[in-house]
Design a protein around this motif. Structure first.
Motif, short mmCIF file in Angstrom:
data_model
loop_
_atom_site.label_atom_id
_atom_site.label_comp_id
_atom_site.label_asym_id
_atom_site.label_seq_id
_atom_site.Cartn_x
_atom_site.Cartn_y
_atom_site.Cartn_z
N VAL A 1 0.82 -1.21 0.00
CA VAL A 1 0.00 0.00 0.00
C VAL A 1 0.85 1.26 0.00
N ASP B 1 -5.97 5.47 -4.15
CA ASP B 1 -6.05 4.03 -3.91
C ASP B 1 -6.07 3.74 -2.41
N SER B 2 -5.22 4.44 -1.66
CA SER B 2 -5.16 4.22 -0.22
C SER B 2 -6.47 4.59 0.45
N LEU C 1 -9.23 2.05 -0.37
CA LEU C 1 -9.06 0.84 0.42
C LEU C 1 -9.48 1.08 1.86
#
Length: 219
Positions: A85, A92-93, A96
């Motif tokens: 990550v 994206d982090s 998620l």
């Protein structure tokens, strides 16, 4: 402890790993020296070195030149997820995190104990107090403590391992989100705790989405 000769390296590796997972060697601590491990385990020096190297490669231990070997994670899963990550984008982090936090909030609302509920209320107060000062790292710490407690209230250890592996990355992403003079998310965090304490899983998940989705939309 006596060790069988067959599969000795694996046994020693698991022996060391057990000291990490049971908290004897906590994250951040320095493990015993190589001679101490040889004496304690009853294994040879090469076997001990191989076991340490295996845990270093797994991301559980880290060697520091001139200082020793330190525990940096309690599981392979946690460390591998963290490394993966760390190489991704902010979007994206956050996406998620939204997926994990919303799922955790929903589960926590159905499984939380009275002790969990009391802890969430206490951590909410601590989070509110953090915004009376100007220490951004303290704000992030207080916020993370509350979100971590939500995950812990799921009583799902696998989910906890994954989340812990991501938390450092989440905190780095979050630093500039806590820099304002006022805490614009205070009421939503209060609503989140209220929903979990009340045992309302859908509302808990919806509030978590309301907390995180605007950050994604703003990218």
């Amino acid at each position: 402890m006596p060790l069988d000769r067959a599969g000795l390296g694996t046994q020693v590796t698991e022996l060391f790993r057990s000291r990490i997972t049971d908290g004897t060697w906590p994250v951040g601590s320095k493990i015993p020296t190589e001679p101490e491990l040889v004496e304690w385990s009853g294994a040879g020096r090469n076997t001990v070195r191989e076991a340490i190297s295996s845990l270093v490669q797994a991301g559980i231990l880290r060697r520091e030149q001139g200082r020793g070997t330190f525990v940096v994670s309690t599981s392979d899963l946690r460390s591998s997820v963290s490394r993966r990550v760390a190489a991704t984008s902010r979007r994206d982090s956050l996406e998620l995190r939204l997926a994990l936090d919303a799922a955790s909030a929903r589960i926590a609302a159905t499984r939380r104990t009275e002790a969990d509920a009391e802890r969430l209320v206490t951590l909410l107060r601590e989070r509110n107090a953090a915004w009376t000062g100007h220490d951004l790292h303290e704000r992030v710490r207080a916020d993370s403590a509350l979100h971590r407690a939500v995950v812990e209230a799921t009583h799902n250890p696998l989910l906890g391992d994954v989340y812990e592996g991501l938390l450092e990355v989440f905190e780095e992403v979050q630093l500039h989100d806590v820099a304002g003079e006022t805490d614009d998310l205070a009421q939503l965090h209060a609503d989140l705790v209220d929903a979990i304490v009340a045992g309302d899983p859908e509302r808990a998940a919806d509030v978590m989405a309301a907390l995180l989705q605007p950050m994604i939309n703003g990218i």
